[in-house]
Write a protein that holds these residues in place. Structure first.
Motif, PDB file in Angstrom:
ATOM      1  N   VAL A  42      -0.566   3.317   1.104  1.00 40.33           N
ATOM      2  CA  VAL A  42      -1.744   4.135   0.795  1.00 40.33           C
ATOM      3  C   VAL A  42      -2.693   3.353  -0.112  1.00 40.33           C
ATOM      4  CG1 VAL A  42      -2.527   6.174  -0.487  1.00 40.33           C
ATOM      5  CG2 VAL A  42      -0.627   6.376   1.115  1.00 40.33           C
ATOM      6  N   ALA A  43      -2.149   2.664  -1.108  1.00 36.01           N
ATOM      7  CA  ALA A  43      -2.981   1.883  -2.039  1.00 36.01           C
ATOM      8  C   ALA A  43      -3.727   0.776  -1.289  1.00 36.01           C
ATOM      9  CB  ALA A  43      -2.120   1.287  -3.151  1.00 36.01           C
ATOM     10  N   SER A  65      -4.383   7.597  -9.208  1.00 36.06           N
ATOM     11  CA  SER A  65      -3.269   8.007  -8.357  1.00 36.06           C
ATOM     12  C   SER A  65      -1.980   7.243  -8.671  1.00 36.06           C
ATOM     13  CB  SER A  65      -3.615   7.835  -6.885  1.00 36.06           C
ATOM     14  OG  SER A  65      -3.721   6.475  -6.588  1.00 36.06           O
ATOM     15  N   ASN A 116     -10.173   7.220  -7.853  1.00 34.50           N
ATOM     16  CA  ASN A 116      -8.977   7.738  -7.183  1.00 34.50           C
ATOM     17  C   ASN A 116      -7.847   6.736  -7.211  1.00 34.50           C
ATOM     18  OD1 ASN A 116      -9.925  10.209  -6.542  1.00 34.50           O
ATOM     19  ND2 ASN A 116     -10.544   9.698  -4.467  1.00 34.50           N
ATOM     20  N   ILE A 168      -0.504   9.010 -11.570  1.00 37.29           N
ATOM     21  CA  ILE A 168      -0.080  10.347 -11.137  1.00 37.29           C
ATOM     22  C   ILE A 168       1.245  10.260 -10.383  1.00 37.29           C
ATOM     23  CG2 ILE A 168      -0.638  12.212  -9.524  1.00 37.29           C
ATOM     24  CD1 ILE A 168      -3.578  11.852 -10.363  1.00 37.29           C
ATOM     25  N   ASP A 169       1.368   9.249  -9.521  1.00 42.13           N
ATOM     26  CA  ASP A 169       2.606   9.090  -8.734  1.00 42.13           C
ATOM     27  C   ASP A 169       3.808   8.826  -9.625  1.00 42.13           C
ATOM     28  OD1 ASP A 169       1.044   7.372  -5.937  1.00 42.13           O
ATOM     29  OD2 ASP A 169       1.290   9.500  -6.406  1.00 42.13           O
ATOM     30  N   PHE A 187       9.157   7.255  -1.114  1.00 41.57           N
ATOM     31  CA  PHE A 187       7.851   7.771  -1.526  1.00 41.57           C
ATOM     32  C   PHE A 187       6.971   6.652  -2.074  1.00 41.57           C
ATOM     33  CE2 PHE A 187       4.631  10.572  -2.841  1.00 41.57           C
ATOM     34  CZ  PHE A 187       4.312  10.357  -4.165  1.00 41.57           C
ATOM     35  N   ASP A 209       5.713   4.246   0.571  1.00 40.88           N
ATOM     36  CA  ASP A 209       4.553   4.798   1.274  1.00 40.88           C
ATOM     37  C   ASP A 209       3.288   4.665   0.422  1.00 40.88           C
ATOM     38  OD1 ASP A 209       6.128   7.659   2.996  1.00 40.88           O
ATOM     39  OD2 ASP A 209       6.227   5.485   3.317  1.00 40.88           O
ATOM     40  N   GLN A 210       3.424   4.876  -0.875  1.00 41.50           N
ATOM     41  CA  GLN A 210       2.236   4.811  -1.736  1.00 41.50           C
ATOM     42  C   GLN A 210       1.657   3.403  -1.791  1.00 41.50           C
ATOM     43  OE1 GLN A 210       0.960   7.717  -2.230  1.00 41.50           O
ATOM     44  NE2 GLN A 210       2.921   8.243  -1.302  1.00 41.50           N
ATOM     45  N   ARG A 211       2.493   2.396  -1.577  1.00 40.24           N
ATOM     46  CA  ARG A 211       1.972   1.027  -1.534  1.00 40.24           C
ATOM     47  C   ARG A 211       1.042   0.868  -0.331  1.00 40.24           C
ATOM     48  NH1 ARG A 211       6.420  -2.920  -2.155  1.00 40.24           N
ATOM     49  NH2 ARG A 211       6.558  -3.190   0.086  1.00 40.24           N
TER      50      ARG A 211
END
Lengths: 194, 116
Positions: free
Chosen positions: B73-74, B41, B37, B44-45, B66, B69-71
């Motif tokens: 999440v990672a 991901s 994942n 994908i992002d 966005f 935020d993904q940082r």
């Protein structure tokens, strides 16, 4: 010769047994699993409600009376921050159950992650300066940071209003974050079942 | 094979390894899935942002927040991967300890180290 080998093997056995049972991660806590689900429910509801009150295009001027204006959502962010603090305190309660080896490993992993992917928050979300914070605790520190940063992003947005697409993407981030937390907690559940 | 008070050490080692493999078998799918994942991901992002930009459905500010935020999440995903992996290591260690402890108790007649 056989007696020497037997003694050596026995010594190896005893040295292996010299450590007590390993506790490399803090134990499963059902309240963290159900609590993170409740947090998702509340945050997702706020996101959906906010999205409905937000424009499709990014505004060029500020209108403080707009329902999507950041000033009109301060109480919602405050509520989410309190909820993250509750989860954080709960996680911290069991953090010390990690044994010495686990603490060393987890501290190294935390340093690696902080170097590779620095937080958005500069410790502003980390009010708890415990000597050791487990990976589980750090996840909830980061969940709090996510909300802190959401509020900052909202305040810095043009017109201090987010678009519907911004709110949709926040939902994606929320889902991913909660799933990561729950996957870790469920993995511990498999151990505690035994 | 060496025996000690009628305990075959070779058998003890085999049993410990089997116990460890069993412990790993339950947890490995979770580790593998999480690792997959994380890797996918990120790509994908970036694809998503590029696509949305072409369609005119994301601007610079939207992309910035966005990806911020993904940082986070990672970070959570990496930690969760580490937690699942450490849990797996703990399972393996404790599975082997249980086998060795039982064998030592039988061989030496003492309960040396109770395992929780």
């Amino acid at each position: 010769m056989n007696r020497n080998r037997s003694f050596l093997l026995l010594a190896c056995l005893v040295s292996l047994l010299g450590c007590a049972a390993a506790t490399l991660v803090q134990p499963y806590d059902e309240k963290l699993l159900t609590g993170s689900e409740q947090f998702y429910r509340k945050a997702a509801t706020i996101i959906e409600h906010s999205k409905m009150q937000s424009p499709t295009e990014r505004p060029t001027t500020e209108d403080p009376s707009h329902p999507g204006h950041s000033a009109n959502m301060e109480n919602l962010y405050a509520e989410l921050l309190i909820d993250t603090n509750i989860l954080l305190l709960r996680a911290l309660a069991n953090s010390e159950q990690v044994d010495t080896s686990g603490q060393l490993l987890q501290s190294k992993i935390t340093r690696y992650i902080d170097n590779a992917l620095p937080s958005n928050c500069d410790n502003s979300a980390d009010d708890i300066r415990a000597e050791f914070s487990s990976l589980t605790v750090k996840n909830f520190v980061d969940l709090k940071c996510l909300v802190v940063n959401w509020q900052a992003q909202h305040q810095a947005a043009p017109g201090k209003v987010l678009t519907q697409a911004d709110w949709s993407r926040r939902h994606v981030s929320l889902v991913r974050f909660i799933v990561a937390i729950q996957q870790a907690e469920v993995a511990k559940l498999r151990q505690s079942d035994r | 094979m060496t025996t000690l008070n009628q305990i075959d050490i070779g058998n003890v080692l085999q049993e410990a390894l089997a116990s460890a493999k069993n412990a790993a078998k339950d947890s490995w799918p979770a580790v593998s899935e999480l690792a997959d994942n994380i890797a996918r991901s990120i790509l994908i992002d970036l694809e998503y942002v590029a696509r949305q930009k072409v369609l005119g459905q994301i601007d610079e500010y939207g992309a910035k927040i966005f990806l911020e935020d993904q940082r986070m999440v990672a970070r959570a995903r990496l930690r969760s991967l580490a937690i699942v992996t450490l849990q797996l290591a703990e399972d393996i260690i404790n599975a082997m300890l249980r086998v060795f402890n039982a064998a030592a108790q039988k061989a030496l007649g003492w309960l040396l180290f109770p395992v929780g």
